[in-house]
Design a protein around this motif. Structure first.
Motif, short mmCIF file in Angstrom:
data_model
loop_
_atom_site.label_atom_id
_atom_site.label_comp_id
_atom_site.label_asym_id
_atom_site.label_seq_id
_atom_site.Cartn_x
_atom_site.Cartn_y
_atom_site.Cartn_z
N PRO A 59 -53.04 23.34 9.41
CA PRO A 59 -53.55 24.53 8.70
C PRO A 59 -52.49 25.23 7.85
O PRO A 59 -51.81 26.15 8.29
CB PRO A 59 -54.01 25.43 9.86
CG PRO A 59 -53.11 25.06 11.00
CD PRO A 59 -52.84 23.58 10.84
N THR A 60 -52.37 24.79 6.62
CA THR A 60 -51.41 25.42 5.71
C THR A 60 -51.96 25.42 4.30
O THR A 60 -52.77 24.55 3.94
CB THR A 60 -50.05 24.70 5.75
OG1 THR A 60 -49.09 25.41 4.99
CG2 THR A 60 -50.17 23.28 5.19
N GLN A 61 -51.55 26.38 3.52
CA GLN A 61 -52.02 26.50 2.15
C GLN A 61 -51.18 25.65 1.21
O GLN A 61 -50.03 25.30 1.51
CB GLN A 61 -51.98 27.96 1.69
CG GLN A 61 -53.00 28.85 2.37
CD GLN A 61 -53.01 30.25 1.78
OE1 GLN A 61 -52.00 30.71 1.23
NE2 GLN A 61 -54.14 30.92 1.89
N ARG A 121 -55.56 27.43 -1.61
CA ARG A 121 -56.51 26.55 -0.93
C ARG A 121 -55.84 25.89 0.28
O ARG A 121 -54.66 25.57 0.23
CB ARG A 121 -57.02 25.49 -1.90
CG ARG A 121 -58.18 24.63 -1.40
CD ARG A 121 -59.48 25.37 -1.46
NE ARG A 121 -59.82 25.79 -2.82
CZ ARG A 121 -60.50 25.03 -3.68
NH1 ARG A 121 -60.87 23.79 -3.33
NH2 ARG A 121 -60.79 25.49 -4.88
N GLN A 122 -56.60 25.68 1.33
CA GLN A 122 -56.07 24.97 2.49
C GLN A 122 -55.91 23.50 2.12
O GLN A 122 -56.77 22.90 1.48
CB GLN A 122 -57.04 25.11 3.68
CG GLN A 122 -56.39 25.01 5.04
CD GLN A 122 -56.21 23.55 5.49
OE1 GLN A 122 -56.96 22.67 5.09
NE2 GLN A 122 -55.20 23.31 6.31
#
Length: 263
Positions: free
Chosen positions: A106-108, A150-151
């Motif tokens: 879970p990172t942008q 955005r992810q």
């Protein structure tokens, strides 16, 4: 050979190794007791785009990973501009195969690119506006500025590859090593990536990419290194990317339509 000639040849070889952004001598890598890369020499030319090509299972990705110390080698020497990896690491950027990355993390998108600045930021340095601006500029260069928040897992395969290239650009490296950068991407992404890589080459940087599409080698690259566990040929595309060398590398796995000079 006379002592004088041997000394002169030795000096020339040492000079070539010192200039080469990546040089391998006798590199041997084993998987499960079987040699994946055997006694391989390679001398990457500075300021050029080099394709590493060969059939599936030839050891292309393994060669890059071994050079970077990601997988251990059994024997051989690896140098970057005549120096060991530990000394030259800050000058090297690596883009792994997209399939090897956990895209569920879970990172942008912007955070992924900022990871390319970790050597500059260090552990305790604060992220400043100039760092964010630099990361955004790298995203702009690969056509991904609008996806900054955005992810990463929500992107298409081609978009993910562009983001990882942007992360490499953020490192402002002198040598870019890419493992199958065009695998599974759409035509627009491939065109965008090759344009960025050629810009890097034109700016004096060195690009080495594991590549599988023989039909684009002559258009995309300046030099080739053909490998099938052992080195087959190395040199300019005109000199080393021939029907004879391809047949030697691929053997019966080379389709007639993929041969150089055929439609």
């Amino acid at each position: 050979m006379s002592l004088e000639l041997a000394t002169r040849d030795g000096a020339r070889i040492a000079e070539d190794l010192g200039r080469s952004p990546l040089a391998l001598r006798g590199l041997t890598v084993s998987y499960g007791g079987e040699a994946a890369v055997f006694s391989t020499d390679m001398t990457v030319a500075p300021g050029a785009m080099t394709a590493i090509i060969g059939p599936n299972g030839a050891g292309k990705s393994t060669l890059l990973k071994a050079a970077l110390g990601i997988v251990p080698s059994l024997a051989g020497q690896v140098t970057f501009w005549g120096q060991p990896l530990q000394t030259a690491r800050a000058r090297i950027a690596y883009v792994p195969q997209r399939a090897s990355v956990d895209w569920d993390f879970p990172t942008q998108v912007l955070d992924v690119v900022i990871m390319g600045l970790y050597r500059e930021l260090g552990i305790f340095r604060r992220l400043r506006a100039r760092h964010i601006a630099r990361a955004m500029d790298c995203l702009d260069r690969v056509g991904m500025r609008d996806f900054a928040e955005r992810q990463i897992g929500q992107l298409s395969g081609g978009q993910q590859q562009r983001v990882f290239l942007a992360r490499a650009l953020a490192q402002e490296a002198d040598l870019y090593l890419l493992d199958e950068p065009f695998a599974g991407v759409d035509a627009a992404t491939e065109a965008a990536i090759i344009a960025v890589l050629k810009d890097l080459r034109d700016a004096g940087r060195t690009v080495v990419a594991v590549h599988h599409d023989l039909s684009t080698v002559e258009t995309y690259f300046d030099r080739v290194f053909l490998l099938n566990r052992r080195p087959v040929a190395e040199g300019t595309v005109a000199a080393a990317f021939t029907q004879d060398t391809l047949q030697a590398a691929y053997g019966g796995r080379l389709n007639e339509g993929a041969l150089v000079g055929t439609a």
